[in-house]
Design a protein around this motif. Structure first.
Motif, PDB file in Angstrom:
ATOM      1  N   MET A   1      10.378 -24.543  -0.040  1.00  0.00           N
ATOM      2  CA  MET A   1      10.392 -23.104   0.264  1.00  0.00           C
ATOM      3  C   MET A   1       9.012 -22.674   0.772  1.00  0.00           C
ATOM      4  O   MET A   1       8.003 -23.018   0.164  1.00  0.00           O
ATOM      5  N   PRO A   2       8.958 -21.924   1.893  1.00  0.00           N
ATOM      6  CA  PRO A   2       7.649 -21.506   2.405  1.00  0.00           C
ATOM      7  C   PRO A   2       6.860 -20.678   1.380  1.00  0.00           C
ATOM      8  O   PRO A   2       7.424 -19.880   0.648  1.00  0.00           O
ATOM      9  N   GLN A   3       5.570 -20.914   1.396  1.00  0.00           N
ATOM     10  CA  GLN A   3       4.669 -20.170   0.505  1.00  0.00           C
ATOM     11  C   GLN A   3       4.112 -18.974   1.262  1.00  0.00           C
ATOM     12  O   GLN A   3       3.638 -19.132   2.385  1.00  0.00           O
ATOM     13  N   LEU A   4       4.136 -17.830   0.612  1.00  0.00           N
ATOM     14  CA  LEU A   4       3.615 -16.620   1.245  1.00  0.00           C
ATOM     15  C   LEU A   4       2.491 -16.039   0.416  1.00  0.00           C
ATOM     16  O   LEU A   4       2.605 -15.933  -0.807  1.00  0.00           O
ATOM     17  N   LEU A   5       1.443 -15.657   1.102  1.00  0.00           N
ATOM     18  CA  LEU A   5       0.309 -15.047   0.415  1.00  0.00           C
ATOM     19  C   LEU A   5       0.003 -13.706   1.069  1.00  0.00           C
ATOM     20  O   LEU A   5      -0.117 -13.624   2.296  1.00  0.00           O
ATOM     21  N   ALA A   6      -0.110 -12.660   0.252  1.00  0.00           N
ATOM     22  CA  ALA A   6      -0.591 -11.376   0.767  1.00  0.00           C
ATOM     23  C   ALA A   6      -2.062 -11.254   0.401  1.00  0.00           C
ATOM     24  O   ALA A   6      -2.439 -11.433  -0.763  1.00  0.00           O
ATOM     25  N   ILE A   7      -2.871 -10.957   1.412  1.00  0.00           N
ATOM     26  CA  ILE A   7      -4.299 -10.718   1.183  1.00  0.00           C
ATOM     27  C   ILE A   7      -4.526  -9.231   1.428  1.00  0.00           C
ATOM     28  O   ILE A   7      -4.218  -8.725   2.511  1.00  0.00           O
ATOM     29  N   THR A   8      -5.014  -8.527   0.395  1.00  0.00           N
ATOM     30  CA  THR A   8      -5.260  -7.101   0.588  1.00  0.00           C
ATOM     31  C   THR A   8      -6.763  -6.822   0.516  1.00  0.00           C
ATOM     32  O   THR A   8      -7.480  -7.395  -0.310  1.00  0.00           O
ATOM     33  N   GLY A   9      -7.194  -5.914   1.383  1.00  0.00           N
ATOM     34  CA  GLY A   9      -8.635  -5.719   1.552  1.00  0.00           C
ATOM     35  C   GLY A   9      -9.137  -4.344   1.185  1.00  0.00           C
ATOM     36  O   GLY A   9     -10.144  -3.901   1.738  1.00  0.00           O
ATOM     37  N   SER A  10      -8.463  -3.670   0.242  1.00  0.00           N
ATOM     38  CA  SER A  10      -8.971  -2.354  -0.168  1.00  0.00           C
ATOM     39  C   SER A  10      -9.900  -2.488  -1.364  1.00  0.00           C
ATOM     40  O   SER A  10      -9.572  -3.201  -2.317  1.00  0.00           O
ATOM     41  N   PRO A  11     -10.997  -1.756  -1.361  1.00  0.00           N
ATOM     42  CA  PRO A  11     -11.847  -1.746  -2.559  1.00  0.00           C
ATOM     43  C   PRO A  11     -11.323  -0.824  -3.659  1.00  0.00           C
ATOM     44  O   PRO A  11     -11.861  -0.840  -4.763  1.00  0.00           O
ATOM     45  N   SER A  12     -10.279  -0.038  -3.381  1.00  0.00           N
ATOM     46  CA  SER A  12      -9.804   0.951  -4.358  1.00  0.00           C
ATOM     47  C   SER A  12      -9.040   0.311  -5.512  1.00  0.00           C
ATOM     48  O   SER A  12      -8.262  -0.620  -5.306  1.00  0.00           O
ATOM     49  N   VAL A  13      -9.248   0.864  -6.704  1.00  0.00           N
ATOM     50  CA  VAL A  13      -8.501   0.379  -7.864  1.00  0.00           C
ATOM     51  C   VAL A  13      -7.014   0.727  -7.695  1.00  0.00           C
ATOM     52  O   VAL A  13      -6.143  -0.123  -7.886  1.00  0.00           O
ATOM     53  N   HIS A  14      -6.735   1.981  -7.334  1.00  0.00           N
ATOM     54  CA  HIS A  14      -5.343   2.400  -7.107  1.00  0.00           C
ATOM     55  C   HIS A  14      -5.094   2.400  -5.603  1.00  0.00           C
ATOM     56  O   HIS A  14      -5.087   3.455  -4.966  1.00  0.00           O
ATOM     57  N   SER A  15      -4.898   1.217  -5.104  1.00  0.00           N
ATOM     58  CA  SER A  15      -4.838   1.039  -3.654  1.00  0.00           C
ATOM     59  C   SER A  15      -3.427   1.250  -3.122  1.00  0.00           C
ATOM     60  O   SER A  15      -2.470   0.608  -3.558  1.00  0.00           O
ATOM     61  N   ARG A  16      -3.314   2.158  -2.142  1.00  0.00           N
ATOM     62  CA  ARG A  16      -2.011   2.340  -1.479  1.00  0.00           C
ATOM     63  C   ARG A  16      -1.656   1.096  -0.669  1.00  0.00           C
ATOM     64  O   ARG A  16      -0.494   0.740  -0.545  1.00  0.00           O
ATOM     65  N   THR A  17      -2.663   0.462  -0.129  1.00  0.00           N
ATOM     66  CA  THR A  17      -2.423  -0.759   0.648  1.00  0.00           C
ATOM     67  C   THR A  17      -1.816  -1.835  -0.244  1.00  0.00           C
ATOM     68  O   THR A  17      -0.900  -2.559   0.172  1.00  0.00           O
ATOM     69  N   ALA A  18      -2.316  -1.927  -1.471  1.00  0.00           N
ATOM     70  CA  ALA A  18      -1.765  -2.919  -2.410  1.00  0.00           C
ATOM     71  C   ALA A  18      -0.325  -2.578  -2.765  1.00  0.00           C
ATOM     72  O   ALA A  18       0.508  -3.475  -2.932  1.00  0.00           O
ATOM     73  N   VAL A  19      -0.021  -1.269  -2.866  1.00  0.00           N
ATOM     74  CA  VAL A  19       1.362  -0.850  -3.144  1.00  0.00           C
ATOM     75  C   VAL A  19       2.280  -1.313  -2.013  1.00  0.00           C
ATOM     76  O   VAL A  19       3.362  -1.877  -2.238  1.00  0.00           O
ATOM     77  N   VAL A  20       1.819  -1.101  -0.787  1.00  0.00           N
ATOM     78  CA  VAL A  20       2.615  -1.519   0.380  1.00  0.00           C
ATOM     79  C   VAL A  20       2.803  -3.042   0.362  1.00  0.00           C
ATOM     80  O   VAL A  20       3.912  -3.557   0.554  1.00  0.00           O
ATOM     81  N   ALA A  21       1.721  -3.763   0.097  1.00  0.00           N
ATOM     82  CA  ALA A  21       1.799  -5.234   0.077  1.00  0.00           C
ATOM     83  C   ALA A  21       2.751  -5.711  -1.020  1.00  0.00           C
ATOM     84  O   ALA A  21       3.537  -6.650  -0.811  1.00  0.00           O
ATOM     85  N   ASP A  22       2.705  -5.069  -2.171  1.00  0.00           N
ATOM     86  CA  ASP A  22       3.601  -5.483  -3.267  1.00  0.00           C
ATOM     87  C   ASP A  22       5.073  -5.218  -2.917  1.00  0.00           C
ATOM     88  O   ASP A  22       5.952  -6.002  -3.275  1.00  0.00           O
ATOM     89  N   HIS A  23       5.319  -4.114  -2.207  1.00  0.00           N
ATOM     90  CA  HIS A  23       6.675  -3.838  -1.726  1.00  0.00           C
ATOM     91  C   HIS A  23       7.168  -4.977  -0.843  1.00  0.00           C
ATOM     92  O   HIS A  23       8.293  -5.443  -0.961  1.00  0.00           O
ATOM     93  N   VAL A  24       6.284  -5.375   0.062  1.00  0.00           N
ATOM     94  CA  VAL A  24       6.611  -6.452   1.006  1.00  0.00           C
ATOM     95  C   VAL A  24       6.871  -7.755   0.245  1.00  0.00           C
ATOM     96  O   VAL A  24       7.841  -8.467   0.508  1.00  0.00           O
ATOM     97  N   LEU A  25       6.026  -8.050  -0.726  1.00  0.00           N
ATOM     98  CA  LEU A  25       6.171  -9.300  -1.483  1.00  0.00           C
ATOM     99  C   LEU A  25       7.471  -9.302  -2.292  1.00  0.00           C
ATOM    100  O   LEU A  25       8.123 -10.338  -2.416  1.00  0.00           O
ATOM    101  N   ARG A  26       7.823  -8.138  -2.836  1.00  0.00           N
ATOM    102  CA  ARG A  26       9.084  -8.074  -3.601  1.00  0.00           C
ATOM    103  C   ARG A  26      10.273  -8.386  -2.700  1.00  0.00           C
ATOM    104  O   ARG A  26      11.183  -9.123  -3.063  1.00  0.00           O
ATOM    105  N   ARG A  27      10.251  -7.828  -1.514  1.00  0.00           N
ATOM    106  CA  ARG A  27      11.322  -8.076  -0.549  1.00  0.00           C
ATOM    107  C   ARG A  27      11.411  -9.575  -0.233  1.00  0.00           C
ATOM    108  O   ARG A  27      12.486 -10.163  -0.215  1.00  0.00           O
TER     109      ARG A  27
END
Ligand SMILES: Cc1cc2nc3c(=O)[nH]c(=O)nc-3n(C[C@H](O)[C@H](O)[C@H](O)COP(=O)(O)O)c2cc1C
Length: 190
Positions: A1-27
């Motif tokens: 099975m292909p391995q997928l890695l999300a790399i997120t580059g926000s310095p924020s603790v409550h990062s909206r970018t991380a929320v978006v990335a986690d949505h993508v990873l769940r899918r």
């Protein structure tokens, strides 16, 4: 099975970018992919800024990139570009660090004025690192990430559009990764 890695580059603790990335990873995870999330802000800052590639956490992060078949690169727009934090990590990769990998670029921002950050800023650095296939990315407005009492949510129309990009990415990955996974499941999984 292909391995997928999300790399997120926000310095924020409550990062909206991380929320978006986690949505993508769940899918992608529901579709059967092995997924992991590397938040660059969690790496030891001194090792990152001093390019200590041999230090355990940095080494493990670089190994995770090397092992990934597909990489989601997600960053907020900072001053009309990707963040310095993301660049600090990308600078640790070898010049051919994304060769053979399928890449999905994602950007969050406060203004549609900077929607071209994906194409003018992020895409060139991904190409320079040898990414074979950079699929169509998405720019997500920070106002589309809704915060309330429960878990952070994406506006339904944003989620729909994002999942379209994710499914294209997964399809491209499956076509190149010689995987037994069933692409039909990618569109069937909510
Ligand atoms: C230092 C800084 C610079 C920013 N520069 C821009 C910008 O140039 N264009 C834009 O659209 N948004 C800009 N923003 C807004 C962020 O890109 C946006 O709020 C993003 O979703 C934040 O993501 P995060 O929560 O993952 O950090 C900036 C925010 C910060 C803190």
């Amino acid at each position: 099975m292909p391995q997928l890695l999300a790399i997120t580059g926000s310095p924020s603790v409550h990062s909206r970018t991380a929320v978006v990335a986690d949505h993508v990873l769940r899918r992608l995870s529901h579709s059967g992919f092995d997924t992991a999330h590397l938040a660059v802000r969690d790496l030891p800052a001194a090792d990152l800024l001093s390019a200590r590639r041999g230090e355990p956490e940095i080494r493990r992060a670089l190994e995770a990139v090397a092992a990934a078949d597909g990489v989601v690169i997600a960053t907020p727009v900072y001053k009309a570009s990707y963040t310095g934090l993301l660049k600090a990590f990308l600078d640790l990769l070898p010049q051919d660090g994304l060769v053979g990998k399928t890449v999905l670029p994602l950007v969050t921002g406060g203004s549609l004025a900077h929607v071209l950050t994906i194409d003018y800023a992020l895409r060139p650095v991904l190409s320079a690192l040898g990414a074979r296939h950079v699929t169509a990315g998405r720019f997500v407005l920070d106002s589309s990430v809704e915060r309330g009492a429960g878990p952070d949510r994406l506006r339904p129309e944003t989620e729909l559009d994002l999942f379209q990009a994710v499914d294209e990415f997964a399809g491209a990955l499956l076509r190149t990764a010689d995987s037994p996974a069933n692409p039909i499941a990618l569109t069937a999984t909510p």
